[in-house]
Design a protein around this motif. Structure first.
Motif, PDB file in Angstrom:
ATOM      1  N   ILE A 109       0.844  -1.207   0.000  1.00  0.00           N
ATOM      2  CA  ILE A 109       0.000   0.000   0.000  1.00  0.00           C
ATOM      3  C   ILE A 109       0.872   1.247   0.000  1.00  0.00           C
ATOM      4  N   GLU A 110       1.935   1.209   0.771  1.00  0.00           N
ATOM      5  CA  GLU A 110       2.818   2.373   0.855  1.00  0.00           C
ATOM      6  C   GLU A 110       3.523   2.635  -0.482  1.00  0.00           C
ATOM      7  N   THR A 111       3.888   1.572  -1.200  1.00  0.00           N
ATOM      8  CA  THR A 111       4.547   1.793  -2.502  1.00  0.00           C
ATOM      9  C   THR A 111       3.616   2.502  -3.472  1.00  0.00           C
ATOM     10  N   TRP A 112       2.326   2.187  -3.421  1.00  0.00           N
ATOM     11  CA  TRP A 112       1.384   2.865  -4.303  1.00  0.00           C
ATOM     12  C   TRP A 112       1.154   4.309  -3.854  1.00  0.00           C
ATOM     13  N   ARG A 113       1.081   4.508  -2.553  1.00  0.00           N
ATOM     14  CA  ARG A 113       0.911   5.877  -2.058  1.00  0.00           C
ATOM     15  C   ARG A 113       2.116   6.740  -2.415  1.00  0.00           C
ATOM     16  N   THR A 114       3.302   6.169  -2.279  1.00  0.00           N
ATOM     17  CA  THR A 114       4.521   6.897  -2.629  1.00  0.00           C
ATOM     18  C   THR A 114       4.500   7.318  -4.093  1.00  0.00           C
ATOM     19  N   ALA A 115       3.876   6.492  -4.928  1.00  0.00           N
ATOM     20  CA  ALA A 115       3.792   6.783  -6.361  1.00  0.00           C
ATOM     21  C   ALA A 115       2.632   7.702  -6.711  1.00  0.00           C
ATOM     22  N   ASN A 116       1.921   8.194  -5.692  1.00  0.00           N
ATOM     23  CA  ASN A 116       0.771   9.084  -5.907  1.00  0.00           C
ATOM     24  C   ASN A 116      -0.345   8.407  -6.706  1.00  0.00           C
ATOM     25  N   VAL A 117      -0.510   7.110  -6.481  1.00  0.00           N
ATOM     26  CA  VAL A 117      -1.586   6.343  -7.096  1.00  0.00           C
ATOM     27  C   VAL A 117      -2.700   6.155  -6.076  1.00  0.00           C
ATOM     28  N   ARG A 118      -3.939   6.306  -6.521  1.00  0.00           N
ATOM     29  CA  ARG A 118      -5.079   6.104  -5.615  1.00  0.00           C
ATOM     30  C   ARG A 118      -5.111   4.652  -5.139  1.00  0.00           C
ATOM     31  N   VAL A 119      -5.092   4.461  -3.826  1.00  0.00           N
ATOM     32  CA  VAL A 119      -5.149   3.128  -3.246  1.00  0.00           C
ATOM     33  C   VAL A 119      -6.030   3.183  -2.011  1.00  0.00           C
TER      34      VAL A 119
END
Length: 369
Positions: A109-119
């Motif tokens: 989840i954190e990797t997607w948040r870091t990428a500014n992707v909606r999760v």
């Protein structure tokens, strides 16, 4: 004489030919077998919403750019060819194997948040609300997941058919069964390529041969390191859809199609150029699918196949001009991202070949990096 000869007729090669022809260039595509029938056709058509992790990673601009191109390209192909490639935003759900979620899920989840992707993190109850048949009963106790609402999919065979027809309508000459056996070079340029039966001259040459690229360029581009990685996949036929989302668990997935079919993938096997399906791999995929969704036990097995993904040691594709050659270019080594990145790869390679500034930074993908 053609303006460009594209060597390799997969998703990237056909997309590049379509893009180049759309710029008014005369293009020929040469494929050793049947265009669009290798790794591009074999995949599941998952289009991620970005590149997870470090926002400064070289693949991030490519992923963001291709995400913007897919809806536009799909609509264009549908109008131009009459073929619906199946592009749609279905969303995706990520889960982890039992007992591993407490550590792996927060990290994912954190990797997607870091990428500014909606999760969207999901509790067990929320997971059940989105997908009632996923990890039912006792297996669900304590299981969590997350949802990627912007994850999309496309149907690979339909998309490849649409691009091929689009190429033909733009005047591209597509030649099947024409493996390149020789590059004719002179004065820092490639003058022509030979196949067992024909000779093709052009102003520029673009190699998009996937897992076969290193072999093809042996003695010409020694810095290219690409090896095949086999991916096996299973297709089931269901009387009704059991899941609306793409379900992902690590490198494996379930991909539902609107017509009731469900794809189960995929293995990653270092088996050379061997494309055989194996009992052990198919059994593992079926057991994986049934562990996530027991209702699949009654599904009808339709078929299985495999493809050879082009793997590069540093994880970055090669995209650019071959050093010491003024007119030979390469776009290969996209591994699991070839179909997803094919629209932006076609765009930037066309820009390079025609002398324009590429739409994204390209230094990290240079052949002599």
């Amino acid at each position: 004489m053609q303006d460009v000869v594209v060597i390799g007729g997969g998703a990237i090669g056909l997309s590049a030919a379509y893009e180049l022809a759309g710029r008014g260039l005369k293009v020929t595509v040469l494929d050793a077998g049947q265009p669009g029938r290798e790794a591009s056709w074999a995949g599941a058509g998952i289009l991620p919403p970005g590149h997870p992790g470090d926002p400064g990673h070289p693949l991030v601009p490519l992923c963001l750019a291709t995400r913007e191109l897919w809806p536009e390209l799909s609509a264009e192909l549908r109008e131009f060819t009459g073929i619906d490639n199946g592009f749609r935003r279905c969303g995706g759900i990520g889960v982890c194997p039992t007992g591993e979620g407490d550590t792996l899920l927060p990290a994912e989840i954190e990797t997607w948040r870091t990428a500014n992707v909606r999760v969207e993190p999901l509790s067990a109850a929320e997971l059940h609300e989105h997908e009632p048949l996923l990890l039912p009963g006792a297996q669900r106790e304590g299981v969590q997941g997350y949802r990627l609402p912007d994850l999309c999919q496309v149907r690979n065979p339909r998309h490849l058919k649409a691009v091929a027809i689009g190429c033909t309508r733009r005047g591209v000459d597509i030649r099947a069964g024409q493996p390149v056996v020789e590059f004719e070079r002179s004065g820092g340029r490639v003058r022509a390529v030979r196949t067992p039966t024909e000779h093709f001259e052009a102003e520029a040459f673009l190699v998009t041969a996937g897992a076969w690229t290193q072999q093809l360029l042996k003695g010409i581009a020694g810095s290219v390191e690409i090896v095949p990685v086999r991916g096996q996949i299973v297709l089931l036929n269901l009387p009704q859809l059991l899941t609306r989302h793409i379900i992902e668990s690590g490198p494996r997935y379930l991909v539902p199609r609107p017509d009731g079919r469900l794809l189960i993938g995929s293995t990653e096997e270092w088996a050379g150029f061997d494309k055989r399906n194996t009992v052990s791999a198919l059994r593992g995929l079926l057991e994986f699918a049934e562990s996530l969704m027991p209702a699949l036990a009654d599904a009808r097995f339709e078929r299985a196949w495999s493809g050879l993904r082009p793997h590069v040691p540093d994880g970055l594709p090669y995209m650019g001009r071959v050093p010491d050659s003024r007119n030979l270019y390469v776009a290969a080594g996209h591994f699991r991202g070839g179909l997803n990145l094919s629209p932006i790869t076609a765009r930037v390679m066309s820009q390079l070949i025609t002398g324009e500034t590429p739409a994204v930074p390209m230094a990290a993908f240079a052949l002599d990096r």
